[in-house]
Design an enzyme around this catalytic site. Structure first.
Site, mmCIF file in Angstrom:
data_model
loop_
_atom_site.group_PDB
_atom_site.id
_atom_site.type_symbol
_atom_site.label_atom_id
_atom_site.label_comp_id
_atom_site.label_asym_id
_atom_site.label_seq_id
_atom_site.Cartn_x
_atom_site.Cartn_y
_atom_site.Cartn_z
ATOM 1 C CG MET A 81 -1.957 -1.094 1.235
ATOM 2 S SD MET A 81 -2.997 -1.076 2.722
ATOM 3 C CE MET A 81 -3.986 0.403 2.417
ATOM 4 C CG HIS A 82 0.151 3.475 2.327
ATOM 5 N ND1 HIS A 82 -1.183 3.818 2.341
ATOM 6 C CD2 HIS A 82 0.334 2.650 3.389
ATOM 7 C CE1 HIS A 82 -1.767 3.236 3.375
ATOM 8 N NE2 HIS A 82 -0.885 2.513 4.020
ATOM 9 C CG ASP A 239 -0.449 -4.931 1.746
ATOM 10 O OD1 ASP A 239 -1.317 -4.167 2.231
ATOM 11 O OD2 ASP A 239 0.768 -4.753 1.926
#
Length: 498
Positions: A81-82, A239
């Protein structure tokens, strides 16, 4: 027989899973890639590494399984992520991706808080933390203005990989929720947030669902990987959302306890108006119209690894933990707080550090080991308590990761959580969740719930033992006092840390 492929694009490697219509795994492959640490606190990656690693894995799947490319109905993704991937007007990558574990953006987080005020939580449902994407965008905007002037849009890691496979630039919703640019309740980009920071029109790409079709495989990618150009490609998920799907967290009442290096407690929710005041993360789930609340313990399994490696590096984990079963709940009056690298939930504190409280000359290594396991589980229980305070019912907990490999720890989770804890027969994590999204998208099942009933098997259930629940309930109240009792001490000790 038809098949789907789940691709899990992690921080250190990509993993691919070949799954048939019964949910049986018929092949798997993984490929590692490096992290780039140019300065302390920086963590970057070359997006091209994700593409070449995935191609290598897909080729290996076909070579080892003997499955025909024409029998692959669909492909989907789980992604770290991110991470910020900046693209120019021609969709070329402008710089290395800045990853979730990059911590250079503290000043940008404070800027976001100051500029948005109460809107931050009301719109994005999450606090501004260094790991999120918007702070990284602002850092590039501030420190690399000439490069940022060329940026036309951004994507997250797995969405970039999907673009390379399909030619379509889109952002999947459960991942978009972790950018601080999404109106989470409405599932749409927030014009208020984007406008507050002068982001150009079209900077945020179109949003797609986790099981939504996003095209088919491009001829050039098919030639490199062995996939067929007729294979359908689906949105995928963040995820944590994929890990939840892969563990069957697709209905109300279920929660996930995942103990890896860090620890995650996650629960399914359908009420978009839940308000946790930023104390836990609240993201869109892969299941359409659903959400998940998530709490994080930064040093969960890491605390136990640190303790074992410091005291008995020559022993296996099984050997090290075997005597723990002989120690009664409460570790003979010993508490441990797993704040070795700071904490996330419920205390977003980078300065706090761990403690053994109540240590005496009668305590042996096995007491300390059990206290470490209990402390990790208490930390996870703090997230569960926040869920329950918000009116979320938790009827059972699915345990995965290191905490699911030890029967003593599984029973400990049931006793501390006060809830039945279930372990999986075949734990495959986010890659299985991604494969399930491809299975639903391909029409094998009507929903992720239906798919979970076919694909996921549980091996054992641990019921709470009433006497242990009562002991741990009293001990938990003491555990919750340790943070406030040691916070000022840790601030003072910070000047002596290397």
């Amino acid at each position: 027989m038809k098949y789907v492929i789940g691709i899990d694009l992690g921080t250190s490697s990509v993993k691919t899973l070949l799954v048939d219509q019964n949910g049986d795994i018929k092949g798997e492959a993984s490929a590692a890639y490096p992290l780039i640490h140019e300065r302390p606190g920086y963590s970057e990656q070359n997006p091209e590494e994700w593409v070449t690693g995935t191609i290598s894995c897909l080729k290996q799947l076909f070579q080892e399984s003997g499955v025909s490319p024409e029998d692959i109905d669909g492909v989907s993704y789980s992604g770290q992520m991110h991470g910020l991937v900046l693209l120019d007007a021609d969709n070329n990558v402008l710089r290395n991706a800045i990853l979730w574990n990059d911590t250079r953006t503290t000043a940008e987080c404070r800027e976001i808080e100051q500029k948005l005020g109460d809107q931050l939580l009301s719109i994005t449902k999450n606090a501004a933390l260094e790991g999120f994407t918007l702070p990284k965008i602002l850092w590039v905007q501030k420190h690399e203005p000439e490069l940022f002037a060329k940026a036309a849009k951004f994507v997250l890691p797995k969405d970039y990989l999907r673009y390379r496979m399909t030619g379509r630039v889109e952002m999947e919703i459960s991942d978009a929720a972790g950018t601080l640019l999404l109106n989470v309740a409405e599932g749409q980009w927030s014009e208020e947030v984007a406008g507050a920071f002068g982001l150009p029109a079209g900077f945020c790409p179109p949003i797609v669902g986790s099981t939504e079709a996003t095209g088919t495989v491009l001829p050039e990618f098919a030639q490199l990987s062995g996939l067929s150009t007729s294979t359908k490609v689906f949105g995928g998920g963040a995820d944590n959302a994929c890990g939840a799907v892969g563990a069957g967290i697709v209905q109300k009442g279920d929660a996930l306890s995942s103990i890896g290096t860090s620890g995650v407690v996650l629960t399914y929710e359908e009420d978009k108006n839940k308000d946790f005041a930023g104390k836990v993360h609240f993201f869109n789930h892969a299941h359409p119209g659903a959400f998940y609340a998530m709490g994080v313990t930064l040093a969960a399994g890491y605390s136990l690894s640190w303790f074992k490696d410091s005291l008995a590096p020559e022993l296996s984990f099984n050997e090290f933990l075997e005597p723990v079963a002989t120690i009664a709940p409460g570790s003979d009056g010993l508490l441990f707080t797993p704040y070795l690298v700071g904490e996330r939930t419920p205390h977003a504190d980078s300065v706090i550090r761990g403690s053994f409280i109540g240590l005496s000359g009668t305590h042996r290594r096995e007491h300390m080991a059990r206290a470490v396991m209990e402390g990790i589980t208490f930390s996870l229980a703090e997230s569960l308590e926040l869920f329950r305070q918000a009116g979320i019912a938790v009827d059972r907990v699915i345990s995965i990761g290191g905490g699911a490999k030890n029967p003593v720890w599984l029973q400990m989770q049931a006793d501390i959580f006060g809830t039945p804890v279930v372990s999986l027969k075949n734990e495959q994590g986010p890659a299985m969740g991604a494969a399930m999204m491809a299975a639903v998208g391909s029409g094998w099942f009507r929903s992720l719930k239906d798919c979970a009933e076919q694909f996921i098997d549980y091996v054992a259930t641990y019921e709470p033992i009433p006497a242990n629940v009562e002991t741990y309930s009293r001990l938990f109240k003491l555990y919750q006092q340790v943070y406030s009792a040691t916070r000022v001490l840790n601030e003072g000790l910070q000047q002596f840390r290397g």
